[in-house]
Design a protein around this motif. Sequence first.
Motif, PDB file in Angstrom:
ATOM      1  N   ASN A  79       0.834  -1.205   0.000  1.00 10.97           N
ATOM      2  CA  ASN A  79       0.000   0.000   0.000  1.00 10.97           C
ATOM      3  C   ASN A  79       0.866   1.251   0.000  1.00 10.97           C
ATOM      4  O   ASN A  79       0.575   2.210  -0.708  1.00 10.97           O
ATOM      5  CB  ASN A  79      -0.946   0.013   1.193  1.00 10.97           C
ATOM      6  N   LEU A  83       0.090   2.334  -3.832  1.00 13.45           N
ATOM      7  CA  LEU A  83      -1.112   3.166  -3.901  1.00 13.45           C
ATOM      8  C   LEU A  83      -0.853   4.579  -4.409  1.00 13.45           C
ATOM      9  O   LEU A  83      -1.597   5.050  -5.286  1.00 13.45           O
ATOM     10  CB  LEU A  83      -1.835   3.194  -2.555  1.00 13.45           C
ATOM     11  N   PRO A  84       0.169   5.273  -3.915  1.00 13.49           N
ATOM     12  CA  PRO A  84       0.388   6.610  -4.479  1.00 13.49           C
ATOM     13  C   PRO A  84       0.690   6.534  -5.981  1.00 13.49           C
ATOM     14  O   PRO A  84       0.207   7.347  -6.767  1.00 13.49           O
ATOM     15  CB  PRO A  84       1.591   7.150  -3.715  1.00 13.49           C
ATOM     16  N   ARG A  85       1.462   5.570  -6.395  1.00  6.06           N
ATOM     17  CA  ARG A  85       1.800   5.436  -7.812  1.00  6.06           C
ATOM     18  C   ARG A  85       0.591   4.979  -8.624  1.00  6.06           C
ATOM     19  O   ARG A  85       0.449   5.359  -9.780  1.00  6.06           O
ATOM     20  CB  ARG A  85       2.943   4.450  -7.982  1.00  6.06           C
ATOM     21  N   ILE A  86      -0.248   4.176  -7.993  1.00  8.87           N
ATOM     22  CA  ILE A  86      -1.449   3.717  -8.710  1.00  8.87           C
ATOM     23  C   ILE A  86      -2.341   4.911  -9.021  1.00  8.87           C
ATOM     24  O   ILE A  86      -2.880   5.028 -10.124  1.00  8.87           O
ATOM     25  CB  ILE A  86      -2.202   2.644  -7.895  1.00  8.87           C
ATOM     26  N   ASP A  87      -2.493   5.823  -8.061  1.00  8.91           N
ATOM     27  CA  ASP A  87      -3.300   7.015  -8.318  1.00  8.91           C
ATOM     28  C   ASP A  87      -2.708   7.824  -9.468  1.00  8.91           C
ATOM     29  O   ASP A  87      -3.430   8.297 -10.349  1.00  8.91           O
ATOM     30  CB  ASP A  87      -3.410   7.874  -7.062  1.00  8.91           C
ATOM     31  N   GLU A  88      -1.374   7.993  -9.439  1.00  6.73           N
ATOM     32  CA  GLU A  88      -0.715   8.729 -10.522  1.00  6.73           C
ATOM     33  C   GLU A  88      -0.907   8.011 -11.849  1.00  6.73           C
ATOM     34  O   GLU A  88      -1.209   8.632 -12.876  1.00  6.73           O
ATOM     35  CB  GLU A  88       0.786   8.868 -10.234  1.00  6.73           C
ATOM     36  N   ARG A  89      -0.747   6.691 -11.827  1.00  4.47           N
ATOM     37  CA  ARG A  89      -0.907   5.916 -13.061  1.00  4.47           C
ATOM     38  C   ARG A  89      -2.337   5.981 -13.567  1.00  4.47           C
ATOM     39  O   ARG A  89      -2.576   6.079 -14.775  1.00  4.47           O
ATOM     40  CB  ARG A  89      -0.508   4.466 -12.833  1.00  4.47           C
ATOM     41  N   MET A  90      -3.304   5.930 -12.633  1.00  2.00           N
ATOM     42  CA  MET A  90      -4.697   6.033 -13.036  1.00  2.00           C
ATOM     43  C   MET A  90      -4.968   7.401 -13.669  1.00  2.00           C
ATOM     44  O   MET A  90      -5.656   7.499 -14.689  1.00  2.00           O
ATOM     45  CB  MET A  90      -5.620   5.788 -11.844  1.00  2.00           C
ATOM     46  N   ASP A  91      -4.407   8.458 -13.054  1.00  2.00           N
ATOM     47  CA  ASP A  91      -4.575   9.794 -13.636  1.00  2.00           C
ATOM     48  C   ASP A  91      -3.937   9.866 -15.019  1.00  2.00           C
ATOM     49  O   ASP A  91      -4.532  10.408 -15.965  1.00  2.00           O
ATOM     50  CB  ASP A  91      -3.963  10.861 -12.714  1.00  2.00           C
ATOM     51  N   ASP A  92      -2.713   9.322 -15.136  1.00  2.00           N
ATOM     52  CA  ASP A  92      -2.043   9.307 -16.447  1.00  2.00           C
ATOM     53  C   ASP A  92      -2.851   8.511 -17.460  1.00  2.00           C
ATOM     54  O   ASP A  92      -3.013   8.920 -18.613  1.00  2.00           O
ATOM     55  CB  ASP A  92      -0.632   8.699 -16.329  1.00  2.00           C
ATOM     56  N   GLU A  94      -6.079   7.930 -17.398  1.00  2.00           N
ATOM     57  CA  GLU A  94      -7.286   8.676 -17.742  1.00  2.00           C
ATOM     58  C   GLU A  94      -6.971   9.770 -18.754  1.00  2.00           C
ATOM     59  O   GLU A  94      -7.716   9.969 -19.715  1.00  2.00           O
ATOM     60  CB  GLU A  94      -7.914   9.280 -16.489  1.00  2.00           C
TER      61      GLU A  94
END
Length: 186
Positions: A79, A83-92, A94
């Motif tokens: 986590n 998790l922080p990278r997942i948020d960034e990756r999800m934003d990228d 998107e």
Amino acid sequence: MTMIPGLVRRAAAEAERHLREGAGLLVRAGRDLERSARLARLLPDYIERVAVLEQAVRDQGTEVRAIRTELDSLVGQLNDRLLPRIDERMDDTERDLAAVATSLIRTGRETAGHEARLESAERRIGELRTKLAQLEQRTGLWRDLQSTVARFGDDLDAMRARMALRAAEPPPAETAPVQNITDRPA
């Protein structure tokens, strides 16, 4: 007094039945005692087995708690790292998807525009082919006309040459004057 002996007989029969049932219970209890004695001899073995099983369960419980602690630690680390990278990756992702969708929409519009232009160009090319065919037909007619005029010119030159030769000769006196083509009666 006839009632009393009947009652006594009934009471005696009831007491006898109870005695028989009690005797049956004693026989069964005797059998149960034998079974109980056999079970009492096996009881220490069962107690030992239960103790071994309890110890095995305690050991497994300790191992499970250790595994649970390790899993909790791993989940926490994952986590913290992911998790922080997942948020960034999800934003990228998107943003990339929005760009791709926009590009596809733009490409679709451009394709529709190109298709309209292609259809218009195909119609224009069809019209030009029709006009070219008509022009080729007219050119063929014009060439035929030119060759016909050239033949007429050659025929006319030949006729003039023959006429010039005849004009140089004096006309016979008996012949009628040559009429002009336009002077002929219709």
